[in-house]
Design an enzyme around this catalytic site. Structure first.
Site, PDB file in Angstrom:
ATOM      1  N   HIS A 193       0.823  -1.214   0.000  1.00 59.99           N
ATOM      2  CA  HIS A 193       0.000   0.000   0.000  1.00 59.99           C
ATOM      3  C   HIS A 193       0.853   1.258   0.000  1.00 59.99           C
ATOM      4  O   HIS A 193       2.083   1.203   0.100  1.00 59.99           O
ATOM      5  CB  HIS A 193      -0.952  -0.005   1.204  1.00 59.99           C
ATOM      6  CG  HIS A 193      -0.276  -0.031   2.548  1.00 59.99           C
ATOM      7  ND1 HIS A 193       0.260   1.087   3.141  1.00 59.99           N
ATOM      8  CD2 HIS A 193      -0.066  -1.056   3.419  1.00 59.99           C
ATOM      9  CE1 HIS A 193       0.771   0.767   4.317  1.00 59.99           C
ATOM     10  NE2 HIS A 193       0.595  -0.531   4.513  1.00 59.99           N
ATOM     11  N   CYS A 209       3.157  -4.809   6.679  1.00 63.86           N
ATOM     12  CA  CYS A 209       2.834  -4.615   5.266  1.00 63.86           C
ATOM     13  C   CYS A 209       4.041  -4.052   4.515  1.00 63.86           C
ATOM     14  O   CYS A 209       5.045  -3.673   5.109  1.00 63.86           O
ATOM     15  CB  CYS A 209       1.650  -3.658   5.118  1.00 63.86           C
ATOM     16  SG  CYS A 209       0.067  -4.366   5.604  1.00 63.86           S
TER      17      CYS A 209
END
Length: 235
Positions: A193, A209
């Protein structure tokens, strides 16, 4: 006279010792600078082909000519060839999502693969063994490390909502840590992301992440379809 000579010799020896220590320390400092530069520029050290062959309509082993059929839409064509609507539009310089029967399109068919290196904090976009582009990213810190393994992109979201610690952060919220794009993996809670902390890109600081600069996340998002395979390695 002898005392003066001995004193002079001692002074010269001491001076020589300090000179050696100074030069050794200076070399070590420069070595550290070189190592630091090498680490922070890891993305630049890899040979890449670039996105030109992907974005242009030039002939390629990974592209086909396609004639739009009645009832076709860009969504149908993208699904048929395992690509994305934005990539079809970019390769064919389309200004809208509308296509007409009989229209000729050049469709990218190359299968993308993503390789994330935790040690180097880089993400490679590959087609077979060809490295198309390398992005500097952030991976998980020691206590929330990004798990190594093989995954698949299963969700893609533009301006995602972030659900964290029982709170909901809408798109654009100053504490929405997902940035402008989300590409979710088939590992619950993990994905690739954007970020609200661009100054931290290149470091192991995330909660697991893979973070990218927003503009890089947007570029990657437009290229890869759901189903793209992702490998995360420690080295």
């Amino acid at each position: 006279m002898k005392k003066r000579t001995i004193f002079t010799v001692v002074v010269l020896i001491v001076f020589a010792i300090f000179a050696v220590l100074f030069l050794t320390g200076k070399q070590a400092a420069f070595a550290n600078i070189r190592l630091f530069s090498k680490d922070t520029n890891a993305a630049r050290s890899l040979k890449t082909i670039g996105l030109g062959p992907i974005l242009s309509s030039q002939s390629s082993d990974y592209a086909v000519a396609y004639t739009v059929e009645p009832g076709d839409s860009l969504a149908k064509i993208a699904k048929k060839f395992g690509t994305t609507i934005p990539l079809i539009k970019k390769r064919n310089a389309l200004q809208s999502d509308v296509v007409r029967a009989g229209q000729r399109l050049n469709i990218w068919t190359g299968k993308f693969h993503i390789l994330v290196s935790k040690a180097k904090n880089v993400l490679q976009l590959k087609v077979e063994d060809n490295i198309m582009k390398v992005y500097t990213v952030s991976t998980g810190k020691a206590e929330t490390t990004t798990p190594a393994g093989n995954y698949t992109i299963i969700t893609k979201l533009v301006n995602p909502v972030w659900y964290h610690d029982g709170k909901v952060y809408p798109p654009g919220h100053p504490e929405n840590g997902l940035g402008s794009r989300w590409m979710g993996l088939n590992a619950e809670g993990y994905g690739i992301h954007g970020t609200i902390h661009p100054d931290q890109i290149g470091q192991a600081v995330s909660m697991g992440c893979v973070r990218m600069f927003n503009q890089d996340a947007e570029e990657l998002y437009d290229l890869i379809p759901e189903g793209t395979e992702v490998s995360v390695v420690d080295k």
